[in-house]
Write a protein that holds these residues in place. Sequence first.
Motif, PDB file in Angstrom:
ATOM      1  N   LEU A   1      18.435  75.513  60.552  1.00 50.51           N
ATOM      2  CA  LEU A   1      19.115  76.811  60.605  1.00 50.51           C
ATOM      3  C   LEU A   1      20.224  76.896  59.563  1.00 50.51           C
ATOM      4  N   MET A   2      21.038  75.849  59.444  1.00 51.60           N
ATOM      5  CA  MET A   2      22.123  75.862  58.466  1.00 51.60           C
ATOM      6  C   MET A   2      21.583  75.844  57.041  1.00 51.60           C
TER       7      MET A   2
ATOM      8  N   LEU B   1      16.361  86.097  63.025  1.00 46.69           N
ATOM      9  CA  LEU B   1      17.613  86.704  63.481  1.00 46.69           C
ATOM     10  C   LEU B   1      18.789  85.729  63.433  1.00 46.69           C
ATOM     11  N   PRO B   2      18.654  84.480  63.945  1.00 46.13           N
ATOM     12  CA  PRO B   2      19.789  83.544  63.802  1.00 46.13           C
ATOM     13  C   PRO B   2      20.177  83.289  62.354  1.00 46.13           C
ATOM     14  N   CYS B   3      19.181  83.226  61.462  1.00 45.02           N
ATOM     15  CA  CYS B   3      19.483  82.985  60.051  1.00 45.02           C
ATOM     16  C   CYS B   3      20.233  84.164  59.448  1.00 45.02           C
ATOM     17  N   ILE B   4      19.844  85.387  59.814  1.00 45.01           N
ATOM     18  CA  ILE B   4      20.544  86.576  59.303  1.00 45.01           C
ATOM     19  C   ILE B   4      21.999  86.577  59.768  1.00 45.01           C
ATOM     20  N   VAL B   5      22.214  86.272  61.040  1.00 46.59           N
ATOM     21  CA  VAL B   5      23.572  86.280  61.579  1.00 46.59           C
ATOM     22  C   VAL B   5      24.431  85.223  60.900  1.00 46.59           C
ATOM     23  N   LEU B   6      23.876  84.031  60.738  1.00 38.03           N
ATOM     24  CA  LEU B   6      24.655  82.928  60.185  1.00 38.03           C
ATOM     25  C   LEU B   6      24.923  83.109  58.697  1.00 38.03           C
TER      26      LEU B   6
ATOM     27  N   ALA C   1      27.337  78.216  63.455  1.00 41.68           N
ATOM     28  CA  ALA C   1      26.088  77.728  64.042  1.00 41.68           C
ATOM     29  C   ALA C   1      26.240  77.522  65.546  1.00 41.68           C
ATOM     30  N   ILE C   2      27.409  77.080  65.992  1.00 42.70           N
ATOM     31  CA  ILE C   2      27.629  76.891  67.433  1.00 42.70           C
ATOM     32  C   ILE C   2      27.516  78.219  68.168  1.00 42.70           C
ATOM     33  N   ILE C   3      28.162  79.256  67.628  1.00 45.26           N
ATOM     34  CA  ILE C   3      28.116  80.578  68.265  1.00 45.26           C
ATOM     35  C   ILE C   3      26.701  81.147  68.207  1.00 45.26           C
ATOM     36  N   THR C   4      26.074  81.062  67.034  1.00 45.15           N
ATOM     37  CA  THR C   4      24.741  81.637  66.855  1.00 45.15           C
ATOM     38  C   THR C   4      23.715  80.948  67.737  1.00 45.15           C
TER      39      THR C   4
ATOM     40  N   TRP D   1      19.193  78.809  70.668  1.00 49.47           N
ATOM     41  CA  TRP D   1      18.555  77.947  69.670  1.00 49.47           C
ATOM     42  C   TRP D   1      18.819  76.491  70.037  1.00 49.47           C
ATOM     43  N   PRO D   2      17.788  75.658  70.157  1.00 42.64           N
ATOM     44  CA  PRO D   2      17.974  74.291  70.663  1.00 42.64           C
ATOM     45  C   PRO D   2      18.572  73.334  69.643  1.00 42.64           C
TER      46      PRO D   2
END
Length: 316
Positions: free
Chosen positions: A101-102, A184-189, A255-258, A264-265
């Motif tokens: 993710l990061m 979606l997580p990638c867009i947010v981060l 990443a913790i918040i997202t 996300w595991p």
Amino acid sequence: MVRVIGRRLLQSVPMLLFISVVCFALIKFAPGDPVQAFVTPNMNPEDVERMRHSLGLDLPGYVQYLIWLKNVVIGNFGFSLINHRPVLAQIVERIPATAGLMGSSIVVALLLAIPLGMLAAANRNRWVDKLLNMISYIGISIPSFWFAMLLIYIFAIELHLLPSMGMRTIGMSSTWDILKHGILPCIVLSFSHISIYIRYIRSNTIGQLKEDYVQIQYAFGSTKRQILFRHVLKNVLLPIITLLGLSLPDLIAGAIITETVFSWPGMGSLGITAVFGFDYPIIMGITLFSSLLLIVGNLLADVLYSVVDPRIKVAK
């Protein structure tokens, strides 16, 4: 170069030690008792104290820390107080999800921010520049958790285009399914970092366009596009390496918040679960690994900067 890396790694040891002391002290001063997670209404006080003794929580705080530090030195990060699984095994299981993710968010942020930042600088004070500036201010200002919930509402609940939580759909193991869950997580981060990088690249590009070598290239008949991507781009990218190292703390915090919002595991969701469950060994393990990641990331940024810029080699 090898000596510089070795010296930096040795200097990181007392830093990690200090971080572990501060984190352990904060955990001990925080309200709450991990034993309460195991207490039942019919349990006798003697059984509660026996359980506290078996977990080593009846010892003084500094003794608990020294025992933990001794075990960490030999590679034993202890066991979770909640599920009784090894801490190191749980962190290793979550690292690929967090790293993916990061890493993807960094790649997306750079691929979008570099051309957009140079486009804004090339069209300074025009409508394109003003539009990108407005988007950048929005990206810097809005909270990531609010933006995540907004995307979930639009793309998952209303449009039914993308999944809203998890990393895989039950019964499916395809790569495309993982990519859909990660969009979606990638867009947010990456959104806030894209905004920061655009402002930084725009400012550097404007400064480079005022340099003498740009005027010389104009005199030789080069177009503005050729000057931007053949000459200015190389000088603009050098400070971005340092900016990436400086943005790692924000990236880990984001990443913790997202991961928590999207279930996300990764290490972030594991850390939040540990905090609410007073799982001290997991909290200490994640803090140590996150700190080590920051130190290694900044070290790699410095090494890469010296590799890309020959002037640093000459100075050393």
